[in-house]
Enzyme design. Structure first.
Site, PDB file in Angstrom:
ATOM      1  CG  ASP A 147      -2.002  -1.011   1.146  1.00 28.58           C
ATOM      2  OD1 ASP A 147      -2.093  -1.654   0.085  1.00 28.58           O
ATOM      3  OD2 ASP A 147      -2.737  -1.171   2.134  1.00 28.58           O
ATOM      4  CB  ALA A 148       3.862   2.182   1.974  1.00 29.10           C
ATOM      5  CG  ASP A 192      -0.958   4.994  -0.127  1.00 23.06           C
ATOM      6  OD1 ASP A 192      -1.813   4.665  -0.976  1.00 23.06           O
ATOM      7  OD2 ASP A 192      -1.033   4.702   1.081  1.00 23.06           O
ATOM      8  CG  LEU A 220     -33.036 -12.030 -16.046  1.00 22.41           C
ATOM      9  CD1 LEU A 220     -32.041 -12.371 -14.943  1.00 22.41           C
ATOM     10  CD2 LEU A 220     -32.643 -12.746 -17.332  1.00 22.41           C
ATOM     11  CD  GLU A 241     -23.293 -13.983 -13.651  1.00 21.58           C
ATOM     12  OE1 GLU A 241     -22.879 -13.114 -12.884  1.00 21.58           O
ATOM     13  OE2 GLU A 241     -23.092 -13.994 -14.884  1.00 21.58           O
ATOM     14  CE  LYS A 287     -32.133 -11.417 -10.815  1.00 22.22           C
ATOM     15  NZ  LYS A 287     -32.269 -10.251  -9.975  1.00 22.22           N
ATOM     16  CG  ASP A 345     -30.851  -8.089  -3.637  1.00 19.86           C
ATOM     17  OD1 ASP A 345     -31.365  -7.414  -4.556  1.00 19.86           O
ATOM     18  OD2 ASP A 345     -31.435  -8.361  -2.576  1.00 19.86           O
ATOM     19  NE  ARG A 372     -33.943  -3.743 -15.766  1.00 21.39           N
ATOM     20  CZ  ARG A 372     -35.255  -3.602 -15.776  1.00 21.39           C
ATOM     21  NH1 ARG A 372     -35.804  -2.636 -15.060  1.00 21.39           N
ATOM     22  NH2 ARG A 372     -36.018  -4.386 -16.498  1.00 21.39           N
ATOM     23  CE1 TYR A 400     -26.763  -8.214 -16.476  1.00 25.70           C
ATOM     24  CE2 TYR A 400     -26.258  -7.853 -14.164  1.00 25.70           C
ATOM     25  CZ  TYR A 400     -27.035  -7.582 -15.281  1.00 25.70           C
ATOM     26  OH  TYR A 400     -28.073  -6.713 -15.188  1.00 25.70           O
ATOM     27  CE  LYS A 425     -36.615 -13.168  -7.264  1.00 25.23           C
ATOM     28  NZ  LYS A 425     -35.814 -11.923  -7.316  1.00 25.23           N
ATOM     29  CB  CYS A 455     -32.546  -5.877  36.705  1.00 23.20           C
ATOM     30  SG  CYS A 455     -32.275  -7.546  36.095  1.00 23.20           S
ATOM     31  CB  CYS A 514     -31.809  -9.323  40.155  1.00 24.34           C
ATOM     32  SG  CYS A 514     -30.872  -7.901  39.569  1.00 24.34           S
ATOM     33  CB  CYS A 521     -28.934  -5.652  35.355  1.00 27.40           C
ATOM     34  SG  CYS A 521     -28.934  -6.364  36.998  1.00 27.40           S
ATOM     35  CB  CYS A 551     -28.395 -10.072  38.315  1.00 30.28           C
ATOM     36  SG  CYS A 551     -29.630 -10.322  37.022  1.00 30.28           S
TER      37      CYS A 551
END
Ligand code: I6G
Length: 677
Positions: A33-34, A37, A83, A114, A116, A118, A137, A226, A318, A412, A415, A430, A436
């Site tokens: 990462d460094a 960056d 679909l 594959e 689906k 959501d 869409r 897709y 589904k 509570c 108790c 509590c 308790c």
């Protein structure tokens, strides 16, 4: 001079583009990462000095300049269809029969399957390989131009990989938010008092429809391609025979496609695939609502054509919905091990994601306020992943006149001690401590549980009886139980009593990590207990550690350190530990390992299948002792997958991703070599 700057800008743009593709779409890290960056900062500085040389696909150009007033509309060249849906295997078989007859095909049809996702459907327009437009869409014919926001999605390439591209290539897919990111996003929103999203799909849709791309850029959207939509002028010929081959081409152009994409022959294999994905649903890390099945041959697709607004060559199988409407019948308040009082919603039973749900957590008073929920309300209940059911919304328009407020108890419910709420904390507790019975029962259940002292046969019901009959008032009392005491309990015959006494006896020889975990110190889970044990080697060393010493332990921050200090400073807890040692609980101290002596330090491994030499928890503890992080899911970053008998999808994924696979014996050899057998 400026030529060399331009060359460097071009070089950095390409390099960062490749690194980012490897990271976001292939799940591999090509540079630390460094270093990324540093290169990114160098590019920002060069572009500031030479703005004329900025490339359209530069990684610095993902976030556009100014917020929009509204989205412009864009008419899809080819409509984005819906679909056809199937809910049963029978309906899948009918689909297969229909297309086989229509194609006049005697042989089994090859399908491409594959999960689906959501999320939100999104169409990406690439002109000569450069991302020019992204459109939602909408109603299938006209969508909204969300280009500014789509450019901020790291897995959407601003430029396709490779040299030659069609003048126009439309790629369709799903924008979505992975579950872990969704949880983080809602945690952050909750902490800053913002509105929470009910589910990842709403979060993805809301993020994609942000008028300010700066806000969208902070949202953890991903994209998975897709299908191919409109294509104009193709020098680089797209595969003309198979949908699967086309998706592989998209992948080589730098787009993410589903890692679970599979080509199968015949409808029985399709059904098996659907079962397999349904089984994995809770572990996938992203929300899906089914499986999409497409005829693989593009020639067959063409021959089948379309009906109304859906292709004849595809169907969505589904899965059971993960959200349903039900009624809040009542709210009860449960007291946990640490005294935390949790409101639990009692619901009219309803099937959610294939399971009957009649309870859901309401977390705390803040959550009740946030939802604005009353008893009698119609609510949306959601059960996703392995998370307990949640109430995510209240349908105010359906509130009945007799709906009434939920009143949080001042005392509570078990108790009757005062309920306290520390300022700044959402949780009410509590104040009764182990006085308790509810807290005592939960503490004992935790103490004897499998990952703690592991007393086989001492289940929840038995613990409740033992506490109710005052046979157990502190954990050490378990070790002084005898035959006459046990025989007096409900459903306890001599044989099972004897078995239980043996299990209690054998649990007294334990390990330091188990014992620390069993003590039930707040925020000290199994992994932290292991880290503490390995770091300090003995209980007195942990109990006497200073804040600074505690903070040096992996995973221990200020809050955990505070809980540890106050736990060990409390005379009652010191007495509990002394009593336990007095009744014979013992464990060997641990030789403190240096980080460098941990051969798996910094690596992630995955256990799958059934192990024969030891249980999975024991293997996990030993792997952690060797420094490994043990994860439940396989990615390209996984160091090794350890496969026992009957390993399934994780092994398959490891093979797909070229992740090394070890046998159980290889793992045992490693344990032996490193003295953790
Ligand atoms: O809505 C959809 C989700 C996923 C799709 C789709 C899909 O493929 C994996 N494919 C098509 C062809 C359509 N909708 C129309």
């Amino acid at each position: 001079m400026s030529d060399s700057k331009k060359a460097r800008i071009l070089e950095l743009t390409e390099l960062l583009h490749q690194y980012s593709h490897a990271y976001y779409n292939l799940n591999t890290t090509s540079v630390p990462d460094a270093e990324y960056d540093e290169l990114f900062d160098e590019l920002v500085a060069l572009e500031a000095a030479y703005p004329d040389f900025i490339q359209e696909h530069s990684p610095t150009q993902r976030v556009g300049a100014k917020p929009l007033d509204k989205f412009s509309q864009f008419e899809h060249t080819l409509p984005m269809l819906s679909l056809e849906k199937a809910k049963t295997e029978e309906e899948l078989s009918q689909f297969n029969k229909r297309i086989s007859e229509s194609l006049d095909s005697e042989s089994e049809i090859t399908f491409c399957c594959e999960p689906k996702l959501d999320g939100v459907a999104l169409s990406l327009h690439y002109q000569h390989g450069l991302l020019k437009r992204a459109v939602t869409r909408g109603d299938g014919f006209t969508g909204e131009d969300v280009t500014q926001n789509a450019r901020t999605i790291k897995s959407v390439p601003l430029k396709l990989l490779g040299d030659e591209h069609p003048a126009m290539l439309e790629i369709r897919g799903e924008a979505y938010i992975p579950l872990s990111m969704f949880a983080q996003m809602n945690d952050r929103s909750g902490a800053s008092g913002e509105k929470l999203f009910a589910n990842p799909r709403n979060a993805a849709s809301g993020s994609l429809r942000q008028l300010d791309a700066k806000i969208a850029s902070c949202r953890p959207l991903s994209f998975s391609a897709y299908s191919v939509g409109d294509v104009e002028d193709t020098h680089t010929q797209l595969d003309q025979s198979s949908h699967y081959a086309r998706l592989q081409q998209l992948q080589s152009m730098g787009l993410a496609v589903s890692p679970l994409l599979k080509k199968v022959k015949g409808i029985s294999a399709v059904i098996a695939y659907c079962h397999d994905i349904l089984k994995q649903r809770d572990q996938l890390g992203f929300e899906i609502d089914g499986v999409v099945i497409k005829v693989d041959s593009l020639a067959q697709q063409q021959a089948l054509g379309f009906v109304a607004r859906a292709p004849r060559w595809a169907i969505a199988f589904k899965f059971p919905a993960q959200e349903q409407l039900t009624t809040l019948l009542d709210v009860e308040f449960q007291v946990g091990r640490t005294g935390a009082i949790t409101p639990v919603a009692r619901l009219a039973p309803v099937e959610v994601g294939g399971v009957t749900v009649s309870n859901a957590t309401l977390h705390n008073q803040d959550e009740i306020n946030r939802l604005g929920i009353k008893i009698g309300d119609t609510v949306t209940v959601r059960r996703a992943g392995d998370v307990i059911p949640q109430i995510v919304a209240v349908l105010l328009e359906r509130r009945p006149p007799q709906a009434h407020d939920i009143v949080f108890p001042a005392a509570c419910p078990v108790c009757h001690s005062a309920v306290e709420r520390v300022s700044g904390e959402a949780v009410a507790r509590c104040s009764g401590g182990l006085f308790c019975p509810a807290q005592l029962k939960e503490s004992i259940k935790h103490f004897v549980s499998r990952k703690a002292m592991d007393i086989d046969g001492l289940g929840d019901k038995l613990v409740e009886q033992l506490v109710d009959q005052q046979l157990v008032k502190t954990p050490a009392d378990i070790y002084t139980l005898d035959m006459p005491a046990l025989i007096g309990l409900e459903r306890m015959a001599e044989k099972s009593a004897l078995k239980l006494l043996n299990a209690i006896k054998s649990s007294s020889q334990t390990s330091l990590p188990r014992f620390i975990y069993a003590l039930g110190i707040r925020e000290v889970g199994e992994a932290t207990a292991l880290n503490l044990a390995q770091h300090f080697g003995s209980l007195p060393a942990i109990a006497n550690a200073t804040v600074e010493q505690l903070l040096a332990v992996n995973d221990v921050g200020n809050i955990v350190a505070e809980h540890l200090l106050s736990f060990f400073a409390e005379p009652h807890n010191q007495q509990v530990i002394a009593d336990l040692q007095h009744v014979g609980i013992n464990w060997p101290d641990i030789t403190v390992q240096q980080a460098s002596a941990q051969p798996l330090a910094g690596f992630t491994v995955v256990l799958t299948g059934t192990l024969s030499a030891m249980g999975r928890d024991d293997a996990k503890a030993r792997l952690q002792q060797l420094g490994a992080k043990v994860s439940g899911s396989v990615s390209a970053k996984t160091y090794a997958v350890i496969a026992g008998d009957n390993a399934g999808s994780k092994l398959a994924k490891a093979n797909d991703l070229n992740v090394p696979v070890w046998t159980e014996q290889q793992m045992l050899d490693l344990f032996n070599r490193n003295g953790v057998a």
